[in-house]
Write an enzyme that holds these catalytic residues in place. Structure first.
Site, mmCIF file in Angstrom:
data_model
loop_
_atom_site.group_PDB
_atom_site.id
_atom_site.type_symbol
_atom_site.label_atom_id
_atom_site.label_comp_id
_atom_site.label_asym_id
_atom_site.label_seq_id
_atom_site.Cartn_x
_atom_site.Cartn_y
_atom_site.Cartn_z
ATOM 1 N N GLY A 38 0.804 -1.218 0.000
ATOM 2 C CA GLY A 38 0.000 0.000 0.000
ATOM 3 C C GLY A 38 0.832 1.260 0.000
ATOM 4 N N ASN A 86 -8.035 4.437 5.915
ATOM 5 C CA ASN A 86 -7.911 4.670 4.472
ATOM 6 C C ASN A 86 -9.021 3.979 3.717
ATOM 7 O OD1 ASN A 86 -6.889 2.524 2.328
ATOM 8 N ND2 ASN A 86 -6.065 1.877 4.320
ATOM 9 N N GLY A 89 -8.862 2.167 -2.183
ATOM 10 C CA GLY A 89 -9.527 1.408 -3.259
ATOM 11 C C GLY A 89 -8.602 1.008 -4.397
ATOM 12 N N PHE A 90 -7.399 0.537 -4.031
ATOM 13 C CA PHE A 90 -6.450 0.020 -5.034
ATOM 14 C C PHE A 90 -6.187 1.016 -6.160
ATOM 15 C CE2 PHE A 90 -7.775 -4.744 -4.287
ATOM 16 C CZ PHE A 90 -7.162 -4.714 -3.059
ATOM 17 N N ASN A 113 1.991 -7.585 -4.204
ATOM 18 C CA ASN A 113 0.659 -7.862 -3.661
ATOM 19 C C ASN A 113 -0.326 -7.626 -4.798
ATOM 20 O OD1 ASN A 113 -1.941 -6.933 -2.509
ATOM 21 N ND2 ASN A 113 -0.931 -7.180 -0.532
ATOM 22 N N ASN A 144 -4.124 -10.762 -2.279
ATOM 23 C CA ASN A 144 -4.854 -9.908 -1.341
ATOM 24 C C ASN A 144 -6.357 -10.135 -1.496
ATOM 25 O OD1 ASN A 144 -5.890 -7.922 0.255
ATOM 26 N ND2 ASN A 144 -5.075 -6.208 -0.915
ATOM 27 N N SER A 147 -8.782 -6.609 1.442
ATOM 28 C CA SER A 147 -8.973 -5.157 1.502
ATOM 29 C C SER A 147 -10.456 -4.843 1.663
ATOM 30 C CB SER A 147 -8.448 -4.486 0.233
ATOM 31 O OG SER A 147 -8.888 -3.140 0.226
ATOM 32 N N ASN A 149 -11.768 -2.044 0.927
ATOM 33 C CA ASN A 149 -12.114 -0.887 0.098
ATOM 34 C C ASN A 149 -12.482 -1.202 -1.344
ATOM 35 O OD1 ASN A 149 -11.681 0.890 2.295
ATOM 36 N ND2 ASN A 149 -9.464 0.690 1.971
ATOM 37 N N THR A 150 -12.554 -2.484 -1.668
ATOM 38 C CA THR A 150 -13.080 -2.902 -2.976
ATOM 39 C C THR A 150 -14.292 -3.772 -2.672
ATOM 40 O OG1 THR A 150 -10.905 -2.864 -4.027
ATOM 41 C CG2 THR A 150 -12.575 -4.234 -5.086
ATOM 42 N N LYS A 185 -3.085 -12.865 2.126
ATOM 43 C CA LYS A 185 -3.232 -11.834 3.161
ATOM 44 C C LYS A 185 -4.685 -11.783 3.612
ATOM 45 C CE LYS A 185 -2.137 -7.009 4.182
ATOM 46 N NZ LYS A 185 -1.433 -5.816 3.700
ATOM 47 N N ASN A 214 -4.684 -7.509 7.277
ATOM 48 C CA ASN A 214 -5.001 -6.247 6.595
ATOM 49 C C ASN A 214 -5.672 -5.313 7.603
ATOM 50 O OD1 ASN A 214 -5.569 -4.378 4.453
ATOM 51 N ND2 ASN A 214 -5.571 -6.117 3.049
ATOM 52 N N GLY A 234 -2.825 0.808 12.335
ATOM 53 C CA GLY A 234 -2.101 1.456 13.420
ATOM 54 C C GLY A 234 -2.374 0.787 14.761
ATOM 55 N N TYR A 284 3.272 -0.419 8.302
ATOM 56 C CA TYR A 284 2.843 0.705 7.468
ATOM 57 C C TYR A 284 2.605 1.948 8.343
ATOM 58 C CZ TYR A 284 0.730 3.097 3.460
ATOM 59 O OH TYR A 284 0.467 3.968 2.425
HETATM 60 C C1 FMN Z 1 -2.902 4.137 3.137
HETATM 61 C C2 FMN Z 1 -2.886 2.643 3.206
HETATM 62 C C3 FMN Z 1 -2.971 1.912 2.032
HETATM 63 C C4 FMN Z 1 -2.964 0.516 2.074
HETATM 64 N N1 FMN Z 1 -3.026 -0.183 0.894
HETATM 65 C C5 FMN Z 1 -2.955 -1.534 0.919
HETATM 66 C C6 FMN Z 1 -2.955 -2.263 -0.277
HETATM 67 O O1 FMN Z 1 -2.986 -1.713 -1.388
HETATM 68 N N2 FMN Z 1 -2.918 -3.629 -0.183
HETATM 69 C C7 FMN Z 1 -2.849 -4.288 1.011
HETATM 70 O O2 FMN Z 1 -2.797 -5.521 1.027
HETATM 71 N N3 FMN Z 1 -2.827 -3.607 2.173
HETATM 72 C C8 FMN Z 1 -2.879 -2.255 2.151
HETATM 73 N N4 FMN Z 1 -2.844 -1.561 3.330
HETATM 74 C C9 FMN Z 1 -2.785 -2.304 4.603
HETATM 75 C C10 FMN Z 1 -1.356 -2.454 5.118
HETATM 76 O O3 FMN Z 1 -0.556 -3.184 4.222
HETATM 77 C C11 FMN Z 1 -1.351 -3.164 6.494
HETATM 78 O O4 FMN Z 1 -1.846 -4.476 6.343
HETATM 79 C C12 FMN Z 1 -2.195 -2.437 7.528
HETATM 80 O O5 FMN Z 1 -2.066 -1.034 7.383
HETATM 81 C C13 FMN Z 1 -1.833 -2.838 8.947
HETATM 82 O O6 FMN Z 1 -0.521 -2.502 9.267
HETATM 83 P P1 FMN Z 1 -0.146 -1.179 10.117
HETATM 84 O O7 FMN Z 1 -0.998 -1.175 11.355
HETATM 85 O O8 FMN Z 1 1.324 -1.286 10.370
HETATM 86 O O9 FMN Z 1 -0.476 -0.020 9.237
HETATM 87 C C14 FMN Z 1 -2.868 -0.168 3.317
HETATM 88 C C15 FMN Z 1 -2.773 0.580 4.494
HETATM 89 C C16 FMN Z 1 -2.774 1.957 4.467
HETATM 90 C C17 FMN Z 1 -2.668 2.739 5.748
#
Ligand code: FMN
Length: 323
Positions: A38, A86, A89-90, A113, A144, A147, A149-150, A185, A214, A234, A284
């Site tokens: 992400g 967030n 939405g990919f 991913n 994946n 998510s 968001n899709t 995932k 996720n 977070g 992240y």
């Molecule tokens: C802005 C943002 C975009 C993300 N985009 C993706 C994504 O495209 N694909 C995915 O598998 N996870 C995505 N994630 C999820 C992260 O990879 C991760 O699984 C999640 O944020 C939990 O980790 P964290 O608490 O360290 O952030 C995204 C997270 C954030 C904050």
């Protein structure tokens, strides 16, 4: 121009300490701490992020066709909670673009991913299409299906659908000159029964490992619960993602690897996930809040935590608190 002359000579990044060297599914990592999917949506900055000390990076989510994602604003900080919401939405430039940006010497392990397009009429097929196109260019592939968001994407975690996706990609994987590790995932918002079913399908189809987790859609994880649209990451995700990690660790076969993600801000957070059964972790939100110097700092502290407990290497500590 400087960039162009630097690239061909670039060497793999070394570990800051031999204690942090680890191996997952045949991949040698200088550190167990990776950058979660992400951040580098289009495989454009993987060498820059590897230079910050990450032991591996996961680019994407990449879909077969380019798409703009959801409307803005779509990323929010919750500083009182050390959290992000967030609903991206990919948003990504598609597999053709990524197949070009990835073709340069890499400083370390780079996984991809993959996901389905929002408007796809056959989401299961999207995974085969993109796997066939991209897998050979990366060190590993993450499917994946989690998510939020899709629309309906998380329904692909249902065992009968996941089975179909896995059968398709495994067949393609076997036809490659060199097979790549495949990870799934998963979401944190699953019941114990869901987790067991998913694990069974993964193990029957010889998936290399699971990435847990996720983002969550549950407002109950917040200190001050409030409803939201999108995925929450977070600090509030630390406990729910650990719960899933522990469930997986207790039931999985020894050959199935686990990568722990969710709410990591410190070395002790990393250590807790390792002790729960994660062979590697990803970050992240903690990276967004604490900044680029934070990864090397966590790594130095992690080395101390391991040595203080008498572990000369990461793999000795994996699963220590559930044995
Ligand atoms: C802005 C943002 C975009 C993300 N985009 C993706 C994504 O495209 N694909 C995915 O598998 N996870 C995505 N994630 C999820 C992260 O990879 C991760 O699984 C999640 O944020 C939990 O980790 P964290 O608490 O360290 O952030 C995204 C997270 C954030 C904050």
């Amino acid at each position: 121009m400087l960039f162009a002359t630097f690239e061909p000579t670039c060497k793999k990044k070394k570990s800051i300490s031999p204690v942090l060297n680890t191996k997952i599914c045949g991949m040698e990592l200088p550190s167990p701490i990776g950058l979660a999917a992400g951040f580098d949506k289009n495989a454009e900055v993987f060498n820059a992020t590897l230079s910050l000390g990450f032991g591996f990076v996961e680019v994407g989510t990449i879909t077969p066709d380019p798409q703009t994602g959801n409307g803005k604003p779509r990323l929010f900080r919750l500083p009182d909670e050390d959290a992000l919401i967030n609903k991206m939405g990919f948003n990504n430039k598609g597999m053709l673009y990524a197949s070009r940006t990835i073709r340069k010497p890499k400083l370390g392990i780079v996984g991809v991913n993959i996901g389905a397009n929002a408007k796809s009429i056959n989401k299961v097929m999207d995974y085969s299409t993109i796997f066939e196109f991209l897998a050979h260019l990366f060190d590993y592939v993450t499917i994946n299906v989690s998510s939020p968001n899709t629309k309906n994407l998380r329904d692909l975690q249902k065992p009968e659908v996941l089975e179909k996706i896995l059968q398709n990609v495994t067949t393609i994987n076997l036809s490659l000159k060199k097979q790549v590790p495949i990870f799934i995932k998963i979401a944190p918002d699953l019941t114990e029964n869901n987790v067991t079913e998913i694990l069974n399908v993964c193990e029957e189809n010889k998936v290399s490992g699971l990435i847990a987790t996720n983002t969550t859609i549950s407002p109950r994880t917040l200190k001050k619960p409030k409803s939201f649209k999108g995925g929450l990451s977070g600090k509030p995700l630390f406990k729910p993602s650990n719960k899933i990690l522990k469930l997986l660790a207790k039931r999985k076969k020894p050959t199935t690897a686990l990568i722990g993600v969710g709410g990591i801000f410190s070395a002790s957070d990393v250590y807790e996930k390792i002790r729960l059964g994660a062979s590697a972790v990803q970050i992240y939100s903690g990276f967004v809040y604490k900044g680029p110097m934070h990864i090397k700092k966590i790594e130095m502290e992690l080395e101390n935590l391991l040595l203080n407990d008498g572990y000369a290497s990461i793999d000795r500590a994996v699963g220590a608190s559930i044995r």
